[in-house]
Motif scaffolding. Sequence first.
Motif: not given
Length: 138
Positions: A114-132
Amino acid sequence: MNLKPLLDKLATCEQQAAARAEQLREQITELSAQLREAEQELENLRISRKTVLALPDEDDPQSPAHEPPALPDHPDYQRILDAFSTADRPLRARDLCEALDTGMEPKRIEGMRSKLKRLVKRGILEESTPGEFHPVRP
């Protein structure tokens, strides 16, 4: 001495207590679900407020055109980004739980996801493939 009436009374009281305990368990389950919903709504409102405050003021010429995305307040997010800074590959929630020593229970892994998905939504992380996940590359 005839114990049957006393035993019958005890059995009745026991059944009533068991029924009351079951009702209370059901109420606890319902209240726990309501609490989770309220906490999620609160988190969403905090994120919304921060997002709105981070928007550039179009009327203000001093306003920067693009500010880097803001991290959530909780210190776990900085620890997560620190773990990514030393990683040479995309990381999964399980990898981060292990690296940060938060525990490997399913609820810990889901919380990390959930934290990682939140960082993706904020444009800080990317989810290259599902779960990575990996940091956004400029």
